[in-house]
Design a protein around this motif. Structure first.
Motif, PDB file in Angstrom:
ATOM      1  N   GLY A 309       0.816  -1.204   0.000  1.00  0.00           N
ATOM      2  CA  GLY A 309       0.000   0.000   0.000  1.00  0.00           C
ATOM      3  C   GLY A 309       0.850   1.254   0.000  1.00  0.00           C
ATOM      4  N   ASP A 310       0.220   2.366   0.387  1.00  0.00           N
ATOM      5  CA  ASP A 310       0.917   3.655   0.382  1.00  0.00           C
ATOM      6  C   ASP A 310       2.112   3.659   1.327  1.00  0.00           C
ATOM      7  OD1 ASP A 310      -0.760   4.725  -1.503  1.00  0.00           O
ATOM      8  OD2 ASP A 310      -2.135   5.598  -0.040  1.00  0.00           O
ATOM      9  N   LEU A 311       1.948   3.036   2.497  1.00  0.00           N
ATOM     10  CA  LEU A 311       3.034   3.031   3.472  1.00  0.00           C
ATOM     11  C   LEU A 311       4.270   2.343   2.908  1.00  0.00           C
ATOM     12  CD1 LEU A 311       4.202   3.511   6.273  1.00  0.00           C
ATOM     13  CD2 LEU A 311       3.116   1.386   7.027  1.00  0.00           C
ATOM     14  N   GLY A 312       4.085   1.162   2.347  1.00  0.00           N
ATOM     15  CA  GLY A 312       5.219   0.444   1.779  1.00  0.00           C
ATOM     16  C   GLY A 312       5.849   1.186   0.623  1.00  0.00           C
ATOM     17  N   ALA A 313       5.001   1.810  -0.219  1.00  0.00           N
ATOM     18  CA  ALA A 313       5.522   2.545  -1.375  1.00  0.00           C
ATOM     19  C   ALA A 313       6.377   3.721  -0.933  1.00  0.00           C
ATOM     20  CB  ALA A 313       4.362   3.025  -2.244  1.00  0.00           C
ATOM     21  N   VAL A 314       5.932   4.432   0.091  1.00  0.00           N
ATOM     22  CA  VAL A 314       6.690   5.590   0.576  1.00  0.00           C
ATOM     23  C   VAL A 314       8.017   5.145   1.181  1.00  0.00           C
ATOM     24  CG1 VAL A 314       6.718   7.467   2.263  1.00  0.00           C
ATOM     25  CG2 VAL A 314       4.652   7.012   0.944  1.00  0.00           C
ATOM     26  N   ILE A 315       7.971   4.126   2.041  1.00  0.00           N
ATOM     27  CA  ILE A 315       9.197   3.650   2.684  1.00  0.00           C
ATOM     28  C   ILE A 315      10.210   3.174   1.649  1.00  0.00           C
ATOM     29  CG2 ILE A 315      10.160   1.865   4.192  1.00  0.00           C
ATOM     30  CD1 ILE A 315       7.599   2.005   5.832  1.00  0.00           C
ATOM     31  N   LEU A 316       9.747   2.361   0.697  1.00  0.00           N
ATOM     32  CA  LEU A 316      10.657   1.818  -0.313  1.00  0.00           C
ATOM     33  C   LEU A 316      11.238   2.915  -1.195  1.00  0.00           C
ATOM     34  CD1 LEU A 316      11.961  -0.588  -1.705  1.00  0.00           C
ATOM     35  CD2 LEU A 316       9.887  -0.834  -3.094  1.00  0.00           C
ATOM     36  N   SER A 317      10.403   3.848  -1.626  1.00  0.00           N
ATOM     37  CA  SER A 317      10.887   4.906  -2.520  1.00  0.00           C
ATOM     38  C   SER A 317      11.895   5.809  -1.822  1.00  0.00           C
ATOM     39  CB  SER A 317       9.710   5.732  -3.045  1.00  0.00           C
ATOM     40  OG  SER A 317       9.006   6.369  -1.985  1.00  0.00           O
TER      41      SER A 317
END
Length: 408
Positions: A309-317
Motif C-alpha cells: 500500500g501507500d506506506l510500503g511505497a513511501v518507505i521503499l521509494s
C-alpha cells in the motif's frame, strides 16, 4: 612560542596549524594535554592542530554543560524515531501543531534556518569557495542532478501515485540538509566542504528547487514555480542571512545563544517531520486494518498487503532515493579523483536532503496531504541511514593519515 598559519588551496581543505613551543623548567614536570574538538551541528571547526613531542597544542576547554548540549543535539535520529513511534500510536499528540499549519511549518523551518545562520561567517565561507572551487562546484552539481533524476526514475519505476510522485520529486530537488554536517563529522569526512555545500545549495534552492520540481513533476500536477521560489526565499535564505547578520553585528549575544541553538533546531525539525507524518497515520492504519481483516491469508501475505500500500511505497521509494544519493555521490566523486574525506562529504551531502523544506513547500503549495509524506518519512529514514553510514565510515576504510588531516 611560534605561531604559523598555513592555507592549502583548491582540493585540499584549509588548515590552521597552531604550534606552541614551550621549554619547561627543569625542576617541573612537563604537562601534557590533548586537543578538544569544538563543533556545533551546523558549523565545523576550521582549525586543526599539528603536534609532536616538542609542540604542545593548547585549546580552551568547553564547559561541561556545552558538551552536554552538543551531545543532546547529535541525537537527532533518536528524536525523529521516537516522534514517529508516538505519531503512530497517538497522532493526536501533534494535533496542536498540525492544526496551525502550514504557518506553523513555515515558522518552524525559518527558526531552524535562523539557528544555522547564527553559526555562519559568510566571509570565511567565501574564502573557502575561492580556495576550493572545483570540489564545491562538483558537490553542488551532484546535489541538483543525482537526487532529482533518481527521484523521477524511482517514482516511475515503482508506479507511485501522482501525489507521492510529486512529493518524492520535491524531496529530491531540495538542497542539502544541515544534519549532513554532523554526519560528515562522524564519518571523518571533510566537514568544511560539507558546510560550504550546504550553504551554497541552500542559496541555490531559491531557483533550482522550483524549476526542477516544475520540470520533473509538472506532468503530474500543476506546479507554481514562482510561489515555490518565493516560499524558499522567505523560509530558508532570508533567515540564514538574518542569522549571519546578527552573528556579525551582535557577537556577544550570539556567543550566549549559540550553544543552545543546535539543540532547539533539531527538536524543532523533529517536531515538524513527525507532525506531518501524524497527519497520514490514519490513512496508513486503515490500510493495515484492511490487510489484517483478511484472516484467511498467512502472516507473510498480510505483511505484503500492508507494504504494497501507500506506506510500503513511501518507505521503499525514500530508501531507494537516499541509497542512490549516498552511493552515486561517492562513486562520482571517486571517478573525479577527489580524496577520501571529500568523497565522504559529497556522498553524505548528496544523500541527505533538507526534508523540512520539502515538508513546508508541500504543505503550502499542494492540496493533497500525501505530497508532504515522502519528505516527512525521509526525516526519519534519512537520518538513520546517514548516521549508520557515518558510524561505519568512522571505523572502516581510508588512509588514517589522510582522514586525520581533514578531521576537525
Amino acid at each position: 612560542m611560534s605561531l604559523t598559519l598555513t592555507l592549502n588551496p583548491f582540493l585540499s581543505p584549509p588548515k590552521t596549524h597552531l604550534n606552541l613551543t614551550f621549554k619547561p623548567h627543569p625542576s617541573k614536570p612537563r604537562a601534557s594535554s590533548s586537543p578538544s574538538s569544538k563543533h556545533g551541528c551546523y558549523r565545523p571547526i576550521l582549525n586543526s592542530f599539528r603536534h609532536n613531542p616538542e609542540h604542545l597544542p593548547v585549546t580552551p576547554a568547553k564547559p561541561r554543560w556545552e558538551n552536554l548540549l552538543a551531545t543532546a543535539a547529535s541525537l537527532y535520529p533518536l528524536y525523529v524515531t521516537v516522534g514517529g513511534i508516538v505519531a503512530c500510536f497517538k497522532p493526536s499528540a501533534f494535533a496542536w501543531f498540525v492544526q496551525r499549519g502550514p504557518s506553523s511549518y513555515s515558522f518552524s523551518l525559518g527558526f531552524i534556518m535562523l539557528a544555522m545562520g547564527l553559526t555562519l561567517e559568510l566571509k570565511d565561507l567565501l574564502n573557502l569557495f575561492i580556495q576550493r572551487p572545483l570540489s564545491i562546484l562538483f558537490g553542488c552539481l551532484a546535489q541538483y542532478s543525482i537526487m532529482p533524476t533518481f527521484a523521477m526514475v524511482i517514482s516511475k519505476t515503482l508506479g507511485l501515485s501522482p501525489s507521492l510522485s510529486v512529493g518524492l520529486i520535491l524531496l529530491g530537488c531540495c538542497p542539502g540538509g544541515a544534519a549532513s554536517n554532523v554526519v560528515t563529522f562522524i564519518a571523518r569526512g571533510d566537514v568544511s566542504l560539507s558546510t560550504v555545500l550546504t550553504v551554497c545549495t541552500t542559496f541555490g534552492a531559491v531557483i533550482l528547487t522550483p524549476v526542477l520540481t516544475k520540470i520533473l513533476a509538472g506532468t503530474y500536477v500543476p506546479v507554481d514555480a514562482i510561489g515555490l521560489s518565493i516560499s524558499t526565499l522567505q523560509v530558508v535564505v532570508t533567515p540564514v542571512l538574518l542569522g549571519s547578520y546578527i552573528q556579525s553585528t551582535f557577537p556577544s549575544v550570539v556567543r550566549i545563544i549559540t550553544p543552545f541553538s543546535p539543540l532547539f533546531a533539531v527538536l524543532t525539525s523533529s517536531l515538524l517531520a513527525c507532525s506531518v507524518f501524524s497527519e497520514n497515520v490514519v490513512r496508513f492504519k486503515s490500510s493495515m486494518v484492511n490487510a489484517s481483516l483478511a484472516s484467511d491469508t498467512s502472516l507473510v501475505t498480510r505483511l505484503q498487503l500492508i507494504l504494497s500500500g501507500d506506506l510500503g511505497a513511501v518507505i521503499l521509494s525514500v530508501l531507494l532515493l537516499h541509497c542512490a544519493g549516498f552511493f552515486v555521490g561517492y562513486i562520482s566523486a571517486a571517478i573525479c579523483r577527489f580524496r577520501e574525506p571529500e568523497r565522504r562529504a559529497i556522498s553524505i551531502e548528496v544523500g541527505m536532503q533538507n526534508s523540512s523544506l520539502g515538508v513546508v513547500l508541500a504543505a503550502s503549495h499542494f492540496t493533497s496531504p500525501m505530497v508532504a509524506l515522502p519528505p516527512a518519512m525521509s526525516a526519519v529514514i534519512m537520518n538513520i541511514m546517514g548516521s549508520s553510514l557515518g558510524f561505519i565510515w568512522r571505523h572502516t576504510g581510508g588512509s588514517k593519515q589522510e582522514l586525520d588531516d581533514h578531521q576537525e
